[in-house]
Write an enzyme that holds these catalytic residues in place. Sequence first.
Site, mmCIF file in Angstrom:
data_model
loop_
_atom_site.group_PDB
_atom_site.id
_atom_site.type_symbol
_atom_site.label_atom_id
_atom_site.label_comp_id
_atom_site.label_asym_id
_atom_site.label_seq_id
_atom_site.Cartn_x
_atom_site.Cartn_y
_atom_site.Cartn_z
ATOM 1 N N GLY A 1 -1.498 4.896 -5.573
ATOM 2 C CA GLY A 1 -2.514 4.624 -4.561
ATOM 3 C C GLY A 1 -3.083 3.241 -4.773
ATOM 4 C CB CYS B 1 1.513 4.389 -10.019
ATOM 5 S SG CYS B 1 0.955 2.694 -9.858
ATOM 6 C CE1 TYR B 2 -6.752 5.242 -8.098
ATOM 7 C CE2 TYR B 2 -6.076 7.298 -7.049
ATOM 8 C CZ TYR B 2 -7.073 6.418 -7.435
ATOM 9 O OH TYR B 2 -8.381 6.706 -7.153
ATOM 10 C CG HIS C 1 6.376 3.530 -8.685
ATOM 11 N ND1 HIS C 1 5.605 4.338 -7.879
ATOM 12 C CD2 HIS C 1 5.606 2.467 -8.996
ATOM 13 C CE1 HIS C 1 4.420 3.774 -7.699
ATOM 14 N NE2 HIS C 1 4.393 2.635 -8.369
ATOM 15 C CD GLU D 1 7.905 6.902 -6.994
ATOM 16 O OE1 GLU D 1 8.014 7.189 -8.192
ATOM 17 O OE2 GLU D 1 6.914 6.345 -6.517
ATOM 18 C CG ASP E 1 13.869 13.005 15.261
ATOM 19 O OD1 ASP E 1 14.740 12.888 14.386
ATOM 20 O OD2 ASP E 1 12.829 12.326 15.299
ATOM 21 C CE LYS F 1 15.268 9.797 12.612
ATOM 22 N NZ LYS F 1 14.439 9.974 13.819
#
Length: 508
Positions: A58, A85-86, A163, A165, A221, A364
């Site tokens: 964040g 992180c945050y 991070h 991810e 979509d 997505k």
Amino acid sequence: MKQAGKQLVLVLDFGGQYKELIARRVRELNVYSEIRSGAMSADEIRALQPDGLILTGGPSSVYLPNSQLCDPRLFDLGIPVLGICYGMHLMAHTLGGVVGPGGTREYGVVRAMYHGEPRNVLMSHFDCVKTLPDGFVCTGSTDICEIAAFENAERRLYATQFHPEVTHTERGSEIIADFLFNVCGLTADYFLADIADRLCQDVRRQVGSARVLLALSGGVDSAVVAALLSKAVPGQTKCVFVDHGLMRQDEGDQIERVFGARELEFRRVNAADRFLTALAGQTDPETKRKLIGEEFIKTFIDTIPDPGEYFFAQGTIYPDVIESGFSQTGDAAVIKSHHNVGGLPEEYKRRFLGITEPLRGLFKDEVRQIGRMLGLPDALVERQPFPGPGLGIRIIGDITQEKLDILRRADAIFRAEVDTLPFAERPDQYFAVLTNLRTVGVTGDERSYGYLLALRAVQTDDFMTCKYTKLPHELLDRASQRITNEIREIGRVVYDITDKPPATLEWE
Ligand code: XMP
């Protein structure tokens, strides 16, 4: 929402840009995850019975007034937590450690030690954990950040400053997998093949024997919703494809080919003339958007005799739900009134039997995979984003049939040239824009006075920002030559080298 007996990992959002990426990484490891607001109370969290919590990064500093903190009791729920992180600062700050400004900002890939082994990791922070909370041990460091990871294995609380991810972090996915499978004790049980079946059952259960109506836009979509409905409730589904005449080359025919052959009632409404008449002489981008949106709704509504006989199907996906759920950008300035062109007015929607949104839990890339599983062609499933108002906002100034034809041909040539690149090297969005400028040229021995065409290609993760793509010059060269040779009305071609910000992706 957690299904009975199913596993759930909650990603609690503190405003970091990677919240979706974290949730997707968890799902890629075949564990179901949902994103929720970081402001949730410990009681609300407990009620959802999650098996693990991940606190995102964040933009704030935990020690400043007004920064978003978490409910301190969430660390006492007995649920394993991974802070990133945050999220790491929150854990340290809440449990009695000290967080403060680091001496130096650390952005980008750096060398770190993690559990005694060197590896590259992505750092993006200024604040650092200065003192560990009681009972925690340091498990990682970099030259700048002494405490780049810590844990309290007994309480099942873990944190990294870097991070895990993002792909720039070496074996980052292993860190997440370790948390899921070894710390939380989960097993892989979220598979898209099962999900597709479950979505079909859910739709059947929701609509019963009623009819279902879907407005096909040509985008990914709504195409996947159509494929899903044709499997779940084939005889009950009606798809209306309003062809506003502002699609790219061959697109309308392709949609008709794919869905005309499916087990559903497919209706293509060729409304190009109607849209051209409504748009005649209009030059202002916002007015054009508004007119196209209104015309779309009118055309669509004209095709429905009685909405009270149908469920209305929508292609809402998970990022739409997250954004409308707890986005903190409610007051953002309206740069363009886009995104839901063709969305029916709420009071009209209420006249349907109900709304079905089978994809509202999916990202997505998951929607694309389900589309492929349901037999949609790659050309449809891999389609780059295309704005609702279509080429209407890629022709600067007023729109005519002639300009549409010119732009369609030029755009098709440019896209075909870009598509010669290997898939992984292709930009995220690439297209041509027909400007309303004419420029002088020489063709043979004659003076010409043709349109200026602009080419745009960008790299982006979220379409909120983008970098223009440094396409190979040979490719641009070929595209420009082909376009000016094959389309006599175009006299000059330029390449747009502007990022967003300051420019937007589309020119209008
Ligand atoms: P901008 O131009 O705002 O574009 O930087 C960001 C993304 O949104 C798409 N876009 C639209 N999509 N209706 C849509 O459905 C619109 O009016 C519209 N305008 C832009 C654009 O193609 C890009 O992917």
